[in-house]
Design an enzyme around this catalytic site. Structure first.
Site, PDB file in Angstrom:
ATOM      1  N   ARG A   1       0.833  -1.209   0.000  1.00  0.00           N
ATOM      2  CA  ARG A   1       0.000   0.000   0.000  1.00  0.00           C
ATOM      3  C   ARG A   1       0.867   1.260   0.000  1.00  0.00           C
ATOM      4  NH1 ARG A   1      -0.475   4.695   2.735  1.00  0.00           N
ATOM      5  NH2 ARG A   1       0.031   3.595   4.671  1.00  0.00           N
ATOM      6  N   ASP A   2       1.585   1.523   1.095  1.00  0.00           N
ATOM      7  CA  ASP A   2       2.330   2.781   1.193  1.00  0.00           C
ATOM      8  C   ASP A   2       3.483   2.789   0.202  1.00  0.00           C
ATOM      9  OD1 ASP A   2       3.024   5.274   2.101  1.00  0.00           O
ATOM     10  OD2 ASP A   2       3.448   4.672   4.154  1.00  0.00           O
TER      11      ASP A   2
ATOM     12  N   HIS B   1       5.843   4.602  12.476  1.00  0.00           N
ATOM     13  CA  HIS B   1       5.790   4.528  11.005  1.00  0.00           C
ATOM     14  C   HIS B   1       6.731   5.610  10.469  1.00  0.00           C
ATOM     15  CE1 HIS B   1       3.184   4.113   7.207  1.00  0.00           C
ATOM     16  NE2 HIS B   1       3.821   5.248   6.978  1.00  0.00           N
TER      17      HIS B   1
ATOM     18  N   HIS C   1       9.309   7.287   7.539  1.00  0.00           N
ATOM     19  CA  HIS C   1       9.841   7.414   6.185  1.00  0.00           C
ATOM     20  C   HIS C   1      11.303   7.837   6.330  1.00  0.00           C
ATOM     21  CE1 HIS C   1       6.067   6.973   3.781  1.00  0.00           C
ATOM     22  NE2 HIS C   1       5.564   7.142   4.990  1.00  0.00           N
TER      23      HIS C   1
ATOM     24  N   CYS D   1       4.631   9.479  -0.072  1.00  0.00           N
ATOM     25  CA  CYS D   1       3.216   9.817   0.058  1.00  0.00           C
ATOM     26  C   CYS D   1       2.889  10.815  -1.032  1.00  0.00           C
ATOM     27  CB  CYS D   1       2.909  10.406   1.434  1.00  0.00           C
ATOM     28  SG  CYS D   1       1.192  10.931   1.592  1.00  0.00           S
TER      29      CYS D   1
ATOM     30  N   ASN E   1       9.482   4.497   2.532  1.00  0.00           N
ATOM     31  CA  ASN E   1       9.355   3.954   3.886  1.00  0.00           C
ATOM     32  C   ASN E   1      10.683   3.306   4.251  1.00  0.00           C
ATOM     33  OD1 ASN E   1       6.409   3.571   2.654  1.00  0.00           O
ATOM     34  ND2 ASN E   1       6.236   3.668   4.862  1.00  0.00           N
TER      35      ASN E   1
HETATM   36  P1  HMG Z   1     -13.217  14.125  -2.335  1.00  0.00           P
HETATM   37  O1  HMG Z   1     -12.906  14.478  -3.735  1.00  0.00           O
HETATM   38  O2  HMG Z   1     -13.423  15.239  -1.358  1.00  0.00           O
HETATM   39  O3  HMG Z   1     -14.415  13.077  -2.236  1.00  0.00           O
HETATM   40  O4  HMG Z   1     -12.030  13.215  -1.820  1.00  0.00           O
HETATM   41  P2  HMG Z   1     -15.943  13.182  -2.514  1.00  0.00           P
HETATM   42  O5  HMG Z   1     -16.636  12.474  -1.404  1.00  0.00           O
HETATM   43  O6  HMG Z   1     -16.332  14.609  -2.803  1.00  0.00           O
HETATM   44  O7  HMG Z   1     -16.115  12.311  -3.862  1.00  0.00           O
HETATM   45  C1  HMG Z   1     -15.556  12.749  -5.088  1.00  0.00           C
HETATM   46  C2  HMG Z   1     -15.491  11.571  -6.052  1.00  0.00           C
HETATM   47  O8  HMG Z   1     -14.627  10.547  -5.538  1.00  0.00           O
HETATM   48  C3  HMG Z   1     -16.814  10.898  -6.276  1.00  0.00           C
HETATM   49  O9  HMG Z   1     -16.808  10.387  -7.609  1.00  0.00           O
HETATM   50  C4  HMG Z   1     -16.808   9.738  -5.332  1.00  0.00           C
HETATM   51  O10 HMG Z   1     -17.616   8.683  -5.759  1.00  0.00           O
HETATM   52  C5  HMG Z   1     -15.357   9.321  -5.385  1.00  0.00           C
HETATM   53  P3  HMG Z   1     -17.499  11.179  -8.829  1.00  0.00           P
HETATM   54  O11 HMG Z   1     -18.913  11.375  -8.378  1.00  0.00           O
HETATM   55  O12 HMG Z   1     -16.735  12.478  -8.959  1.00  0.00           O
HETATM   56  O13 HMG Z   1     -17.306  10.230  -9.965  1.00  0.00           O
HETATM   57  N1  HMG Z   1     -14.911   8.649  -4.143  1.00  0.00           N
HETATM   58  C6  HMG Z   1     -14.446   7.400  -4.080  1.00  0.00           C
HETATM   59  N2  HMG Z   1     -14.246   6.465  -5.033  1.00  0.00           N
HETATM   60  C7  HMG Z   1     -13.771   5.271  -4.624  1.00  0.00           C
HETATM   61  N3  HMG Z   1     -13.472   4.980  -3.326  1.00  0.00           N
HETATM   62  C8  HMG Z   1     -13.659   5.886  -2.358  1.00  0.00           C
HETATM   63  C9  HMG Z   1     -14.168   7.160  -2.723  1.00  0.00           C
HETATM   64  N4  HMG Z   1     -14.469   8.258  -2.020  1.00  0.00           N
HETATM   65  C10 HMG Z   1     -14.930   9.152  -2.890  1.00  0.00           C
HETATM   66  N5  HMG Z   1     -13.348   5.584  -1.092  1.00  0.00           N
HETATM   67  C11 HMG Z   1     -11.204  11.450  -0.420  1.00  0.00           C
HETATM   68  C12 HMG Z   1     -11.999  12.736  -0.478  1.00  0.00           C
HETATM   69  C13 HMG Z   1     -10.878  11.179   1.033  1.00  0.00           C
HETATM   70  C14 HMG Z   1     -12.032  10.331  -1.006  1.00  0.00           C
HETATM   71  C15 HMG Z   1      -9.913  11.632  -1.247  1.00  0.00           C
HETATM   72  O14 HMG Z   1      -9.275  12.778  -0.793  1.00  0.00           O
HETATM   73  C16 HMG Z   1      -8.973  10.470  -1.129  1.00  0.00           C
HETATM   74  O15 HMG Z   1      -9.257   9.376  -1.593  1.00  0.00           O
HETATM   75  N6  HMG Z   1      -7.786  10.679  -0.478  1.00  0.00           N
HETATM   76  C17 HMG Z   1      -6.844   9.614  -0.272  1.00  0.00           C
HETATM   77  C18 HMG Z   1      -5.461  10.140  -0.325  1.00  0.00           C
HETATM   78  C19 HMG Z   1      -4.487   9.033  -0.022  1.00  0.00           C
HETATM   79  O16 HMG Z   1      -4.768   7.864  -0.241  1.00  0.00           O
HETATM   80  N7  HMG Z   1      -3.290   9.412   0.510  1.00  0.00           N
HETATM   81  C20 HMG Z   1      -2.299   8.478   0.808  1.00  0.00           C
HETATM   82  C21 HMG Z   1      -2.617   7.620   2.002  1.00  0.00           C
HETATM   83  S1  HMG Z   1      -2.250   8.398   3.574  1.00  0.00           S
HETATM   84  C22 HMG Z   1      -0.549   8.124   3.797  1.00  0.00           C
HETATM   85  O17 HMG Z   1       0.104   7.657   2.910  1.00  0.00           O
HETATM   86  C23 HMG Z   1       0.046   8.392   5.144  1.00  0.00           C
HETATM   87  C24 HMG Z   1       0.320   7.110   5.935  1.00  0.00           C
HETATM   88  O18 HMG Z   1       1.188   6.234   5.233  1.00  0.00           O
HETATM   89  C25 HMG Z   1       0.956   7.445   7.307  1.00  0.00           C
HETATM   90  C26 HMG Z   1       2.139   8.411   7.188  1.00  0.00           C
HETATM   91  O19 HMG Z   1       3.129   8.105   6.504  1.00  0.00           O
HETATM   92  O20 HMG Z   1       2.024   9.471   7.816  1.00  0.00           O
HETATM   93  C27 HMG Z   1      -0.986   6.350   6.217  1.00  0.00           C
HETATM   94 MG    MG Z   2       3.384   6.455   5.156  1.00  0.00          MG
END
Ligand code: HMG
Ligand code: MG
Length: 297
Positions: free
Chosen positions: A13-14, A205, A207, A238, A247
Site C-alpha cells: 500500500r504505502d 511509522h 519514512h 506519500c 518507507n
Molecule cells: P473528495 O474528492 O473530497 O471526495 O475526496 P468526494 O466524497 O467529494 O467524492 C468525489 C469523487 O470521488 C466521487 O466520484 C466519489 O464517488 C469518489 P465522482 O462522483 O466524482 O465520480 N470517491 C471514491 N471512489 C472510490 N473509493 C472511495 C471514494 N471516495 C470518494 N473511497 C477522499 C476525499 C478522502 C475520497 C480523497 O481525498 C482520497 O481518496 N484521499 C486519499 C489520499 C491518499 O490515499 N493518501 C495516501 C494515504 S495516507 C498516507 O500515505 C500516510 C500514511 O502512510 C501514514 C504516514 O506516513 O504518515 C498512512
Molecule cells: Mg506512510
C-alpha cells in the site's frame, strides 16, 4: 522486557501508492502472496481510496480478491470514508485503517477535509466495523513535522492519537510522513502519546527521507514500542507529502531487530528475496541495503 516486535508490512500500500511505474495487478497479488510466506503477521494489502486521487491503487478490489489469505495473518486496507469501507467489505476485508493527521493543512491536502471533519467521517466507519467484527487501525500523519506548517506541537499529536483510540481504533500508528524526525524527538513524541494511549496500542511509522528511520525506530524500541511499520524494498512515499521519500525497508528493520535479540518470526532471507523480486519489477537493482549485503556475501 517483551522482545517480540510485530512488523506491519505496508509495502503493497504505502510503497506502491507512490511508485511512478504502474505495477501490474498480478504482480501486486504475487507480492502479497510472497510476503505471506515470510512469517509476517500483518500485511497492509491496498487502499480503497478514490482512484482519482491514487490511481496506482485503483485495482484494490481485484488485488484483495486475488490474494491467498492465510490464517493468522491480518490484511488491513486503508479506507478514507464509508464508500471505501463499503468497497472493502464487498470483497471480504476484515481489518481497515483510517487515517488523519496532526496538522490541518496536510490533512486537507491529503483527504480534502480538516482533522475534525475527518474524525467525523470515521465515526460511522467505526460503528459499522464494531457491528461487523472488523478491526480498525488508526493512522496519525505528520507527527514529527508537516510539509506546510513545519513544526507540529506534541500536544496536537497526542490529542489526535487519543481521539482515534477513544473512538475505538485498536492500534494507533504514528507516522513521520515526510521523514524529518530524529531519534530524541521521535522518542519524546512517542512517550508523550504513551501518556494518553497505552504503549501496547501504539506503532511507529517512519519514512527515511534523511536516513534517520532506523535510528528513530531503535530509539522508540528503547522507549517501549513493539509494533513497527515498514515496507519491503523501502518503496514508497506519500503522494500528498512533498519531499516524502520511501518507507524504511522491512529487511533493514528485521536485520536490526534480530541483531538486538528481538523476535519477529520473520524469515529474513525470504523477505530479502521478496524485496529483490519487487525491485526487479520496479526496474531497480536491489531492494534494500540488507538484501544487497545478503546477495553479495
Ligand atoms: P473528495 O474528492 O473530497 O471526495 O475526496 P468526494 O466524497 O467529494 O467524492 C468525489 C469523487 O470521488 C466521487 O466520484 C466519489 O464517488 C469518489 P465522482 O462522483 O466524482 O465520480 N470517491 C471514491 N471512489 C472510490 N473509493 C472511495 C471514494 N471516495 C470518494 N473511497 C477522499 C476525499 C478522502 C475520497 C480523497 O481525498 C482520497 O481518496 N484521499 C486519499 C489520499 C491518499 O490515499 N493518501 C495516501 C494515504 S495516507 C498516507 O500515505 C500516510 C500514511 O502512510 C501514514 C504516514 O506516513 O504518515 C498512512
Ligand atoms: Mg506512510
Amino acid at each position: 522486557m517483551n522482545d517480540f516486535v510485530r512488523i506491519v508490512e505496508v509495502g503493497p500500500r504505502d510503497g506502491l501508492q507512490n511508485e511512478k511505474q504502474q505495477v501490474a495487478t498480478a504482480d501486486k497479488i504475487a507480492l502479497i502472496d510472497r510476503l505471506s510466506a515470510t512469517g509476517l503477521k500483518s500485511i497492509e494489502a491496498t487502499s480503497f481510496v478514490s482512484p482519482k486521487w491514487v490511481p496506482q491503487l485503483a485495482d484494490a478490489a481485484q488485488v484483495f480478491s486475488g490474494i491467498q489469505r492465510r490464517p493468522g495473518i491480518s490484511y488491513p486496507v486503508l479506507v478514507p470514508n464509508e464508500q471505501g469501507y463499503d468497497r472493502a467489505r464487498a470483497v471480504g476485508v476484515e481489518e481497515v485503517a483510517v487515517f488523519t493527521a496532526a496538522s490541518e493543512q496536510f490533512n486537507r491536502t491529503n483527504t480534502n477535509a480538516g482533522i475534525d471533519e475527518s474524525l467525523l467521517r470515521f465515526e460511522p466507519i467505526l460503528a459499522r466495523a464494531k457491528a461487523d467484527g472488523v478491526k480498525v487501525r488508526g493512522y496519525v500523519s505528520t507527527v514529527l513535522g508537516c510539509p506546510y506548517q513545519g513544526e507540529v506541537p506534541l500536544a496536537d499529536v497526542v490529542k489526535v492519537a487519543a481521539r482515534l483510540h477513544a473512538m475505538g481504533c485498536y492500534e494507533i500508528s504514528l507516522g513521520d510522513t515526510i521523514g524529518v524526525g530524529t531519534p530524541a524527538k521521535a522518542r519524546a513524541m512517542l512517550l508523550a502519546v504513551a501518556g494518553e494511549v497505552p504503549m501496547a496500542d501504539l506503532a511507529v511509522h517512519f519514512h527515511d527521507t534523511y536516513g534517520q528511520a532506523l535510528a528513530n525506530i531503535a530509539s522508540c524500541l528503547e522507549a517501549g514500542v513493539r509494533v513497527v511499520d515498514s515496507a519491503v524494498a523501502g518503496t514508497g512515499g506519500c503522494p500528498y507529502a512533498r519531499g516524502a521519500s520511501g518507507n524504511v525497508a522491512s529487511e533493514d528493520v528485521v536485520y536490526m531487530l534480530h541483531g538486538m535479540g528481538m523476535v519477529t518470526g520473520i524469515d529474513l532471507a525470504a523477505l530479502a528475496a521478496t524485496g529483490n523480486w519487487l525491485a526487479e519489477r520496479l526496474g531497480r537493482q536491489t531492494g534494500s541495503k540488507t538484501a544487497r549485503a545478503m546477495t553479495v556475501s
